[in-house]
Design a protein around this motif. Structure first.
Motif, PDB file in Angstrom:
ATOM      1  N   ALA A 212      49.049  31.397  29.219  1.00  0.00           N
ATOM      2  CA  ALA A 212      48.087  30.329  28.948  1.00  0.00           C
ATOM      3  C   ALA A 212      47.551  29.657  30.208  1.00  0.00           C
ATOM      4  O   ALA A 212      46.469  29.095  30.192  1.00  0.00           O
ATOM      5  N   TRP A 213      48.263  29.727  31.316  1.00  0.00           N
ATOM      6  CA  TRP A 213      47.845  29.041  32.528  1.00  0.00           C
ATOM      7  C   TRP A 213      46.990  29.909  33.445  1.00  0.00           C
ATOM      8  O   TRP A 213      46.463  29.432  34.435  1.00  0.00           O
ATOM      9  N   VAL A 214      46.831  31.204  33.141  1.00  0.00           N
ATOM     10  CA  VAL A 214      46.116  32.114  34.036  1.00  0.00           C
ATOM     11  C   VAL A 214      44.631  31.762  34.124  1.00  0.00           C
ATOM     12  O   VAL A 214      44.078  31.658  35.214  1.00  0.00           O
ATOM     13  N   HIS A 215      43.971  31.574  33.007  1.00  0.00           N
ATOM     14  CA  HIS A 215      42.540  31.290  33.022  1.00  0.00           C
ATOM     15  C   HIS A 215      42.214  29.919  33.621  1.00  0.00           C
ATOM     16  O   HIS A 215      41.276  29.822  34.409  1.00  0.00           O
ATOM     17  N   PRO A 216      42.923  28.848  33.270  1.00  0.00           N
ATOM     18  CA  PRO A 216      42.606  27.564  33.908  1.00  0.00           C
ATOM     19  C   PRO A 216      42.821  27.573  35.419  1.00  0.00           C
ATOM     20  O   PRO A 216      41.970  27.085  36.174  1.00  0.00           O
ATOM     21  N   LEU A 217      43.926  28.146  35.876  1.00  0.00           N
ATOM     22  CA  LEU A 217      44.161  28.189  37.324  1.00  0.00           C
ATOM     23  C   LEU A 217      43.187  29.121  38.022  1.00  0.00           C
ATOM     24  O   LEU A 217      42.754  28.851  39.145  1.00  0.00           O
ATOM     25  N   GLY A 218      42.836  30.215  37.379  1.00  0.00           N
ATOM     26  CA  GLY A 218      41.815  31.106  37.940  1.00  0.00           C
ATOM     27  C   GLY A 218      40.469  30.419  38.039  1.00  0.00           C
ATOM     28  O   GLY A 218      39.723  30.621  38.998  1.00  0.00           O
ATOM     29  N   GLY A 219      40.143  29.591  37.051  1.00  0.00           N
ATOM     30  CA  GLY A 219      38.895  28.834  37.095  1.00  0.00           C
ATOM     31  C   GLY A 219      38.882  27.801  38.207  1.00  0.00           C
ATOM     32  O   GLY A 219      37.880  27.617  38.893  1.00  0.00           O
ATOM     33  N   ILE A 220      40.014  27.126  38.389  1.00  0.00           N
ATOM     34  CA  ILE A 220      40.109  26.150  39.484  1.00  0.00           C
ATOM     35  C   ILE A 220      39.969  26.852  40.826  1.00  0.00           C
ATOM     36  O   ILE A 220      39.256  26.388  41.723  1.00  0.00           O
ATOM     37  N   ALA A 221      40.636  27.997  40.980  1.00  0.00           N
ATOM     38  CA  ALA A 221      40.524  28.761  42.226  1.00  0.00           C
ATOM     39  C   ALA A 221      39.083  29.216  42.452  1.00  0.00           C
ATOM     40  O   ALA A 221      38.581  29.162  43.585  1.00  0.00           O
ATOM     41  N   ALA A 222      38.408  29.648  41.389  1.00  0.00           N
ATOM     42  CA  ALA A 222      37.010  30.054  41.514  1.00  0.00           C
ATOM     43  C   ALA A 222      36.139  28.868  41.935  1.00  0.00           C
ATOM     44  O   ALA A 222      35.233  29.019  42.756  1.00  0.00           O
ATOM     45  N   GLY A 223      36.423  27.688  41.391  1.00  0.00           N
ATOM     46  CA  GLY A 223      35.665  26.500  41.781  1.00  0.00           C
ATOM     47  C   GLY A 223      35.870  26.142  43.240  1.00  0.00           C
ATOM     48  O   GLY A 223      34.922  25.795  43.946  1.00  0.00           O
ATOM     49  N   LEU A 224      37.103  26.234  43.714  1.00  0.00           N
ATOM     50  CA  LEU A 224      37.386  25.904  45.113  1.00  0.00           C
ATOM     51  C   LEU A 224      36.765  26.920  46.066  1.00  0.00           C
ATOM     52  O   LEU A 224      36.155  26.540  47.078  1.00  0.00           O
ATOM     53  N   VAL A 225      36.894  28.208  45.743  1.00  0.00           N
ATOM     54  CA  VAL A 225      36.306  29.232  46.604  1.00  0.00           C
ATOM     55  C   VAL A 225      34.781  29.125  46.592  1.00  0.00           C
ATOM     56  O   VAL A 225      34.129  29.241  47.642  1.00  0.00           O
ATOM     57  N   ALA A 226      34.199  28.893  45.426  1.00  0.00           N
ATOM     58  CA  ALA A 226      32.748  28.744  45.340  1.00  0.00           C
ATOM     59  C   ALA A 226      32.276  27.538  46.143  1.00  0.00           C
ATOM     60  O   ALA A 226      31.230  27.589  46.791  1.00  0.00           O
ATOM     61  N   PHE A 227      33.039  26.452  46.123  1.00  0.00           N
ATOM     62  CA  PHE A 227      32.665  25.273  46.895  1.00  0.00           C
ATOM     63  C   PHE A 227      32.622  25.581  48.387  1.00  0.00           C
ATOM     64  O   PHE A 227      31.675  25.217  49.081  1.00  0.00           O
ATOM     65  N   PHE A 228      33.654  26.272  48.880  1.00  0.00           N
ATOM     66  CA  PHE A 228      33.673  26.576  50.310  1.00  0.00           C
ATOM     67  C   PHE A 228      32.628  27.620  50.693  1.00  0.00           C
ATOM     68  O   PHE A 228      32.069  27.566  51.791  1.00  0.00           O
ATOM     69  N   LEU A 229      32.327  28.563  49.799  1.00  0.00           N
ATOM     70  CA  LEU A 229      31.211  29.475  50.034  1.00  0.00           C
ATOM     71  C   LEU A 229      29.893  28.706  50.109  1.00  0.00           C
ATOM     72  O   LEU A 229      29.049  28.974  50.968  1.00  0.00           O
ATOM     73  N   TYR A 230      29.729  27.766  49.194  1.00  0.00           N
ATOM     74  CA  TYR A 230      28.520  26.948  49.171  1.00  0.00           C
ATOM     75  C   TYR A 230      28.400  26.113  50.448  1.00  0.00           C
ATOM     76  O   TYR A 230      27.316  25.996  51.019  1.00  0.00           O
ATOM     77  N   GLN A 231      29.513  25.542  50.897  1.00  0.00           N
ATOM     78  CA  GLN A 231      29.482  24.757  52.134  1.00  0.00           C
ATOM     79  C   GLN A 231      29.133  25.642  53.324  1.00  0.00           C
ATOM     80  O   GLN A 231      28.369  25.238  54.200  1.00  0.00           O
ATOM     81  N   GLY A 232      29.692  26.840  53.367  1.00  0.00           N
ATOM     82  CA  GLY A 232      29.376  27.759  54.459  1.00  0.00           C
ATOM     83  C   GLY A 232      27.919  28.190  54.440  1.00  0.00           C
ATOM     84  O   GLY A 232      27.263  28.242  55.482  1.00  0.00           O
ATOM     85  N   LEU A 233      27.410  28.485  53.252  1.00  0.00           N
ATOM     86  CA  LEU A 233      26.001  28.842  53.149  1.00  0.00           C
ATOM     87  C   LEU A 233      25.107  27.663  53.498  1.00  0.00           C
ATOM     88  O   LEU A 233      24.046  27.833  54.095  1.00  0.00           O
ATOM     89  N   GLY A 234      25.534  26.465  53.120  1.00  0.00           N
ATOM     90  CA  GLY A 234      24.766  25.274  53.466  1.00  0.00           C
ATOM     91  C   GLY A 234      24.760  25.004  54.959  1.00  0.00           C
ATOM     92  O   GLY A 234      23.790  24.473  55.501  1.00  0.00           O
ATOM     93  N   TRP A 235      25.817  25.377  55.633  1.00  0.00           N
ATOM     94  CA  TRP A 235      25.878  25.194  57.078  1.00  0.00           C
ATOM     95  C   TRP A 235      24.978  26.204  57.786  1.00  0.00           C
ATOM     96  O   TRP A 235      24.353  25.893  58.792  1.00  0.00           O
ATOM     97  N   LEU A 236      24.910  27.443  57.242  1.00  0.00           N
ATOM     98  CA  LEU A 236      24.097  28.479  57.867  1.00  0.00           C
ATOM     99  C   LEU A 236      22.624  28.381  57.485  1.00  0.00           C
ATOM    100  O   LEU A 236      21.754  28.588  58.317  1.00  0.00           O
ATOM    101  N   THR A 237      22.351  28.127  56.233  1.00  0.00           N
ATOM    102  CA  THR A 237      20.979  28.093  55.722  1.00  0.00           C
ATOM    103  C   THR A 237      20.834  26.896  54.799  1.00  0.00           C
ATOM    104  O   THR A 237      21.788  26.213  54.480  1.00  0.00           O
ATOM    105  N   ARG A 238      19.640  26.679  54.357  1.00  0.00           N
ATOM    106  CA  ARG A 238      19.401  25.636  53.362  1.00  0.00           C
ATOM    107  C   ARG A 238      19.483  26.281  51.983  1.00  0.00           C
ATOM    108  O   ARG A 238      18.678  27.128  51.642  1.00  0.00           O
ATOM    109  N   VAL A 239      20.478  25.883  51.211  1.00  0.00           N
ATOM    110  CA  VAL A 239      20.656  26.452  49.880  1.00  0.00           C
ATOM    111  C   VAL A 239      20.369  25.366  48.835  1.00  0.00           C
ATOM    112  O   VAL A 239      20.633  24.190  49.064  1.00  0.00           O
ATOM    113  N   PRO A 240      19.831  25.755  47.681  1.00  0.00           N
ATOM    114  CA  PRO A 240      19.575  24.770  46.634  1.00  0.00           C
ATOM    115  C   PRO A 240      20.868  24.297  45.978  1.00  0.00           C
ATOM    116  O   PRO A 240      21.904  24.975  46.018  1.00  0.00           O
TER     117      PRO A 240
END
Length: 96
Positions: A35-63
């Motif tokens: 039961a905990w696999v999907h919620p923790l996987g979602g949280i991990a996806a949110g954290l990784v996506a946030f840092f990808l977004y920050q990196g892309l925002g640092w390199l380029t202008r992203v919406p």
């Protein structure tokens, strides 16, 4: 609260929500992980996506709409049901 931390918290919460939706969308006859696999996987996806977004925002202008899209795509990619029938490692060339 700093914009960095609030955006990080919102991305993790949205990932949790998407992970729970992906768990609820599984078919009844499909094998379910713990039961905990999907919620923790979602949280991990949110954290990784946030840092990808920050990196892309640092390199380029992203919406701004790119962050939720990254969360959804990463959560789906990591948590989607996988089938062994894709043929990887089991070539169907008529010789076996």
């Amino acid at each position: 609260m700093n914009a960095f931390w609030s955006t990080l918290a919102m991305a993790a919460a949205f990932g949790l929500f998407i992970g729970m939706l992906l768990r609820l969308s599984l078919r009844r006859d499909a094998p379910r992980p713990a039961a905990w696999v999907h919620p923790l996987g979602g949280i991990a996806a949110g954290l990784v996506a946030f840092f990808l977004y920050q990196g892309l925002g640092w390199l380029t202008r992203v919406p701004d709409w790119l962050l939720p899209l990254l969360v959804i795509l990463l959560a789906w990619y990591w948590l989607r049901p996988r089938r062994d029938g894709l043929g990887f490692g089991h070539p169907d060339n008529g010789h076996g």
